[in-house]
Design a protein around this motif. Sequence first.
Motif, PDB file in Angstrom:
ATOM      1  N   GLU A  74      -1.867   4.226   8.501  1.00 53.32           N
ATOM      2  CA  GLU A  74      -1.665   2.796   8.269  1.00 53.32           C
ATOM      3  C   GLU A  74      -1.381   2.524   6.794  1.00 53.32           C
ATOM      4  O   GLU A  74      -0.512   1.709   6.452  1.00 53.32           O
ATOM      5  N   HIS A  75      -2.113   3.190   5.929  1.00 49.92           N
ATOM      6  CA  HIS A  75      -1.916   3.031   4.482  1.00 49.92           C
ATOM      7  C   HIS A  75      -0.486   3.397   4.098  1.00 49.92           C
ATOM      8  O   HIS A  75       0.194   2.660   3.377  1.00 49.92           O
ATOM      9  N   LYS A  76      -0.014   4.529   4.605  1.00 49.07           N
ATOM     10  CA  LYS A  76       1.318   5.012   4.250  1.00 49.07           C
ATOM     11  C   LYS A  76       2.414   4.156   4.884  1.00 49.07           C
ATOM     12  O   LYS A  76       3.478   3.948   4.294  1.00 49.07           O
ATOM     13  N   THR A  77       2.151   3.644   6.086  1.00 49.60           N
ATOM     14  CA  THR A  77       3.165   2.859   6.797  1.00 49.60           C
ATOM     15  C   THR A  77       3.295   1.450   6.234  1.00 49.60           C
ATOM     16  O   THR A  77       4.400   0.991   5.925  1.00 49.60           O
ATOM     17  N   TYR A  78       2.169   0.755   6.071  1.00 49.15           N
ATOM     18  CA  TYR A  78       2.225  -0.661   5.736  1.00 49.15           C
ATOM     19  C   TYR A  78       2.222  -0.945   4.229  1.00 49.15           C
ATOM     20  O   TYR A  78       2.606  -2.031   3.799  1.00 49.15           O
TER      21      TYR A  78
END
Length: 288
Positions: free
Chosen positions: A278-282
């Motif tokens: 989630e950190h890397k995506t958003y």
Amino acid sequence: TQRVMQIAAGYEDADDCDSLRRDDIMKICSGVLPSGGALSSQPTMSRFEQKPSHSDLYRMAEVFVNNFMGSYSEQPAVIVLDCDDTNSDTYGCQQLSLYNDYYGEYCYMPLHIYEGLSGKLITTILKPGRRSKNLNVFAILSRLVKRLRSQWPDTLIIVRGDGHFCSHQLMDWCKGQAEVHFVTGLTGNSALNKLAEATIKAAQKQYKRTERPVRLYHSFEYKAGPWQNSQRVIVKVEVSEKGSNIRYIVTDLRQARTRNLYEEVYCARGAMDLRIKEHKTYLRSDRM
């Protein structure tokens, strides 16, 4: 503000500044009137991103930790420090960007630390493109625990990670800390296999008799050469048509049941992968 707003809008590269610096909406989002001057260009943004010193970066990490502690109205009874690093691919000749054979890319390897029960981010530290050394991880964790302990004197703190985060420095240090414990993976070796031999043979024998997958657990005391103290090691033995799978974890928690400690405490760290995703995506933190 311009940089943050561009990332939020999906323009994560610094050279996107050149095409957006006169955009009226981007100006408004950055606190500038549409009639005002142009926003920052790519060279200005690149200089801005290179400006923070080591002490600035350290203070940034502290702000993350302070925000984490501020999210609680009172000190929690227990927190779990989940640690893992991940690749952040780089493009161009960026300092400390190294080739990582596992990912097949030049990258950084930022260290992420989350709270395992709530999923809250505690801090993220940008590091060179190789896995963190045990001593460096211990230095970060010991500072972090001391900072948390200064505000939460009675909270039970458990450090959790895979075998890469198993270090005798962390084990020895936890011994002298009140209400600080660890559960980490442990790389197998011939000495551990010998201590777990009875469990391994029992699982293989049971599978041979029933021809159904078998999973057995066992715990024992073990002290490797560099360790100052003996620790509790738990072995998980799985036997199926695919063969034998033997895994180890090490901990100083001696009261919990063996199976529960492995399945419910250690294996729960798998949620860390989703939080990093989630950190890397958003936040567009998967490339730099």
